[in-house]
Design a protein around this motif. Structure first.
Motif, short mmCIF file in Angstrom:
data_model
loop_
_atom_site.label_atom_id
_atom_site.label_comp_id
_atom_site.label_asym_id
_atom_site.label_seq_id
_atom_site.Cartn_x
_atom_site.Cartn_y
_atom_site.Cartn_z
N ASN A 99 0.82 -1.21 0.00
CA ASN A 99 0.00 0.00 0.00
C ASN A 99 0.86 1.26 0.00
OD1 ASN A 99 -2.17 -1.72 0.14
ND2 ASN A 99 -2.56 -1.39 2.33
N TYR A 100 0.24 2.37 -0.42
CA TYR A 100 0.90 3.67 -0.32
C TYR A 100 1.08 4.03 1.16
CZ TYR A 100 -0.25 4.50 -5.27
OH TYR A 100 -0.35 4.42 -6.63
N PRO A 101 2.21 4.62 1.53
CA PRO A 101 2.39 5.00 2.95
C PRO A 101 1.56 6.22 3.35
CG PRO A 101 4.27 5.70 1.64
CD PRO A 101 3.41 4.90 0.73
N GLY A 102 1.08 6.98 2.36
CA GLY A 102 0.26 8.15 2.65
C GLY A 102 -0.94 8.18 1.73
N SER A 140 -4.40 7.77 0.34
CA SER A 140 -5.51 6.87 0.69
C SER A 140 -5.02 5.62 1.40
CB SER A 140 -6.25 6.46 -0.58
OG SER A 140 -5.39 5.67 -1.40
N ALA A 141 -3.72 5.35 1.36
CA ALA A 141 -3.12 4.14 1.93
C ALA A 141 -3.67 2.88 1.27
CB ALA A 141 -3.34 4.08 3.44
N GLN A 142 -4.19 3.02 0.04
CA GLN A 142 -4.67 1.87 -0.71
C GLN A 142 -3.52 1.23 -1.49
OE1 GLN A 142 -8.00 3.32 -3.01
NE2 GLN A 142 -9.21 3.83 -1.18
N GLN A 143 -3.82 0.14 -2.20
CA GLN A 143 -2.80 -0.64 -2.87
C GLN A 143 -2.15 0.15 -4.02
OE1 GLN A 143 -3.48 -4.94 -3.31
NE2 GLN A 143 -3.06 -4.69 -5.50
N GLN A 144 -0.83 -0.02 -4.16
CA GLN A 144 -0.06 0.76 -5.13
C GLN A 144 -0.36 0.33 -6.58
OE1 GLN A 144 4.10 0.31 -4.17
NE2 GLN A 144 3.79 0.87 -2.02
N VAL A 183 -4.40 -10.93 -9.70
CA VAL A 183 -3.71 -11.54 -8.56
C VAL A 183 -4.30 -11.10 -7.24
CG1 VAL A 183 -1.49 -11.73 -7.37
CG2 VAL A 183 -1.57 -11.86 -9.87
N THR A 184 -4.59 -9.80 -7.08
CA THR A 184 -5.08 -9.29 -5.79
C THR A 184 -6.59 -9.05 -5.78
OG1 THR A 184 -4.63 -6.99 -6.46
CG2 THR A 184 -2.86 -8.20 -5.33
N VAL A 192 -3.84 7.15 -8.21
CA VAL A 192 -4.41 5.94 -8.80
C VAL A 192 -4.04 4.78 -7.89
CG1 VAL A 192 -4.39 4.37 -10.77
CG2 VAL A 192 -4.29 6.82 -11.15
N SER A 193 -5.02 3.98 -7.52
CA SER A 193 -4.77 2.88 -6.59
C SER A 193 -5.54 1.64 -7.05
CB SER A 193 -5.22 3.27 -5.18
OG SER A 193 -6.62 3.53 -5.16
N ALA A 194 -5.33 0.54 -6.34
CA ALA A 194 -6.14 -0.68 -6.52
C ALA A 194 -7.04 -0.79 -5.28
CB ALA A 194 -5.24 -1.89 -6.67
#
Length: 750
Positions: free
Chosen positions: A368-371, A373-377, A425-426, A448-450
């Motif tokens: 995940n992003y460290p800042g 939204s903290a959602q998946q990169q 995969v995720t 942009v996140s997953a």
């Protein structure tokens, strides 16, 4: 009247002296080696200059005594550069790169470097012949060599460094300088600490300087032949060799383009003078032009391209350089992609590549992003991987149901189709929202996140609109609907209107140094274009559905692509380095480069201050004197009617042009620069320094001139020895270190 006139008998010579023929003291004897007036006119009509029937090849009048003297100088240069070449027995400075490249060649693994391949191929040849298997990785400065023929590899640049010395001697002799002057130049080059240091390690600058010197020597020889007997066998030989040497110098480093510019400027000037010579017919001028175009343009280009052909033939396997190249190029590296289905529809599993940058595939992973939204990169990843796989699904906005692509009729992706991309995969959807990205934190960029969970249909921020930008002319359907490899498209976020975007910005360590992906409201079109690289078989497609693959590029396509990559990579070397420097400081020798340090021993690239500063002083002196002569010419003085002034003006002007061409272009560069980039210009500065000496001592007796030159040589040798510990990495005391710091910006240490 006439009969009474008596012819006067010549006076008898004094007793004991031979009789002198009356005409012998009135007229100079006819020299059999000169052309008659008619022959001179005929020669001029053919483009020949005035002169003799016979002359020394290339204008070199070297006595047997000079050859013996040159052999002694060559032995001294060999001793200076080969002395303790095995020390240190660990990696020094940029041997990290060029040693590693030799290992890649031997392993045939593809890599990308900003320099052309010739010098690296020569070093690799020495390593291969000496039994190197390519296993040593040259990972870091100071790493001790293990099962590496590093002495043989260092011998290559050292040999080129030695060979530069006699070339300088012959060049000045061909320029009509005295033997004493040529000897002075060879000694200056022999004991120039910077050139010695650079030539003792696995680096490219020594071959570069050698081929620069060789090119200038051959061009001077050709110019001498051109003044005597154009289109003779010797004339063609010198011209062809000059072209081959031009190809070699630019095949070592692109700095060789400055040598090409030097020769080009002088060639254009010569053609301009021939054009104004009414004795040279237009047809003859055309012969001069096309001969030079063939040998000084076409031959270097063919030589340069041949080096890259060898480069491609050797590097036939996939390697670390793959990520820099296009997918078409990578098809030639032994890991080609299998044929893939051409049609893309709802339910297709695809990989998506960014078109403009070398970042690679649209990618996600379970981090995940460290800042934000903290959602998946979401990133761009340059290598093929399962985390690059995405499934195309229909958008669920406005309550649309998930389409049953396995059983219902196939639905192709057209321009304007609303889709979502599910990371296989995720099991998360490609997602964007009004949250600033962690790196490009600006108002017009969205993260942009997953996002999502297994079984969760998603929300409106998962939905994207396909906008087809262009298709392939050979596939008419590719401009109407999404086709693998053929369609370039953009993805517009349905909710915010921004476009899926990537640029050459790397994420920090938490993002594994992969390339940033954002959603840009002001996206540059080139950085928002994508294409589908692979599509697996859709459940509704037949087994014989059309498949596509990349077109295999030929040599020219690969060659031009690599040139673009080299240019882009070279221009991107803008990060500061601890020992980089700017061109303005080079002539003053303000700072060197730390190559290696261990246990109170250091290899530090620093020039011979006496040679360096005296050469810079000669450059300044020439500019002042030349400017003064121009002012005098404006006031009506006829200094340039003096043959001596004309000779030294041509000689020094030629070397000054070479210096300027190899020095001033660096002021236009924003990339990292180091002191060693000055070495080709330094070569011209040293020759000009000695040419100034030749002029200054031209009225002195040979013995006095030789004594002055001997004093200058002794000073150069003493200065060299003062800094030799830094050249060879010898142990030295703190006092010696302090005494050697003549300039406070010299940052070597004990």
């Amino acid at each position: 009247m006439a009969a009474n006139v008596r012819a006067r008998r010549p006076a008898s010579p004094p007793p004991g002296l031979p009789h002198v023929v009356p005409s012998s003291h009135k007229y100079p004897p006819i020299r059999q080696d000169h052309l008659s007036a008619d022959e001179r006119r005929e020669a001029a009509s053919k483009g020949y200059g005035p002169g003799q029937r016979s002359h020394s090849p290339g204008g070199l009048n070297i006595t047997s005594g000079e050859w013996k003297l040159l052999a002694v100088v060559l032995l001294i240069a060999t001793g200076v550069r080969m002395f303790r070449l095995s020390k240190p027995d660990s990696v020094v400075f940029d041997e990290v790169h060029f040693g590693k490249f030799a290992a890649r060649y031997i392993k045939t693994r593809y890599f990308v470097d900003v320099h052309p391949p010739l010098a690296k191929l020569l070093i690799t040849a020495a390593a291969f012949v000496s039994g190197f298997n390519g296993d040593f990785d040259f990972k870091e400065i100071g790493k001790v060599f293990d099962n590496v023929p590093y002495v043989a590899m260092r011998m290559v640049p050292a040999t080129f460094g030695v060979a530069t010395v006699p070339i300088a001697y012959l060049t000045l002799r061909a320029l009509d300088c005295r033997a004493t002057t040529a000897l002075l130049a060879s000694i200056f080059l022999t004991f120039e600490n910077g050139l010695v240091t650079q030539s003792r390690h696995i680096l490219l600058d020594s071959p570069l300087v050698f081929f620069t010197a060789l090119t200038i020597f051959l061009f001077v020889g050709f110019s001498n032949e051109d003044k005597k007997e154009p289109f003779s066998t010797e004339w063609w030989t010198w011209l062809i060799l000059t072209g081959l040497s031009l190809g070699a110098v630019v095949s070592c480093k692109w700095v060789g383009l400055f040598t090409i510019a030097t020769v080009g400027v002088c060639t254009i000037l010569r053609l301009w003078l021939l054009l104004g010579d009414l004795r040279v017919s237009p047809r003859m001028w055309a012969r001069h032009f096309f001969a030079r175009a063939l040998c000084l343009i076409l031959i270097p280009i063919l030589f340069y391209m041949t080096m890259f052909q060898l480069h491609f033939l050797i590097l036939g396997s996939s390697g670390e350089g793959d990520a820099f190249m296009s997918s078409e190029f990578r098809q030639t590296l032994g890991r080609g992609m299998e044929d893939t289905y051409a049609d893309v529809a709802l339910g297709s599993d695809i990989t998506i590549r960014h078109l403009n940058t070398q970042g690679g595939y649209l990618h996600s992973h379970a981090h995940n992003y460290p800042g934000g939204s903290a959602q998946q990169q979401i990133t761009l990843y340059p290598h093929r991987d399962d985390n690059n796989l995405w499934r195309v699904l229909n958008a669920t906005v406005d309550g649309y149901e998930q389409y049953d692509y396995e059983h219902k009729p196939i639905v192709y992706i057209d321009h304007g189709s609303r889709i979502k991309l599910r990371h296989i995969v995720t099991d998360k959807a490609l997602h964007s929202h009004e949250v600033r990205p962690p790196v490009s934190d600006v108002d017009f960029q969205n993260e942009v996140s997953a996002y999502g969970l297994t079984g969760f249909v998603g929300d409106i921020n998962d939905d994207w609109v396909v906008e087809i930008e262009k298709g392939d002319r050979s596939d008419k359907e590719s401009s109407k609907r999404l086709r693998t490899l053929r369609t370039h498209f953009k993805l517009r976020h349905l909710n915010t209107g921004c476009y899926l975007f990537s640029h050459k910005v790397k994420l920090p360590e938490w993002g594994f140094d992969q390339q940033e992906v954002t959603c840009n409201k002001n996206a540059v079109k080139a950085n928002s274009l994508w294409y589908v690289e692979t599509a697996t078989k859709h459940p509704q497609l037949s087994t014989d559905a059309p498949k596509v693959n990349y077109k295999i590029p030929g040599f020219l396509s690969k060659f031009w692509e690599l040139q673009r990559v080299m240019w882009t990579t070279n221009a991107g070397l803008t990060d500061r380095h601890m020992y980089d420097s700017r061109p303005l400081t080079w002539p003053r020798l303000r700072r060197g480069i730390n190559f290696w340090v261990k246990d109170h021993r250091q290899i530090y690239l620093i020039g011979n201050p006496f040679v360096w500063w005296s050469s810079t002083a000669s450059i300044i002196t020439y500019m002042i004197v030349r400017g003064f002569l121009l002012l005098r010419a404006k006031r009506g003085y006829r200094d340039f009617d003096n043959t001596k002034v004309v000779k030294y003006d041509s000689l020094c002007g030629f070397l000054f042009i070479g210096y300027c061409m190899h020095y001033f272009p660096f002021f236009l560069m924003g990339r990292q620069l180091f002191l060693h980039h000055y070495f080709p210009a330094l070569y011209f500065a040293i020759l000009l320094n000695c040419a100034v000496f030749d002029l200054a001592t031209s009225t002195l007796r040979p013995k006095i001139r030789l004594q002055i030159a001997a004093v200058l040589m002794v000073i150069a040798v003493i200065t060299y020895s003062k800094f030799s510990s830094l050249t060879y990495g010898d142990p030295w005391t703190k006092k010696k270190c302090t005494d050697a710091q003549w300039v406070k910006t010299w940052d070597f240490a004990w």
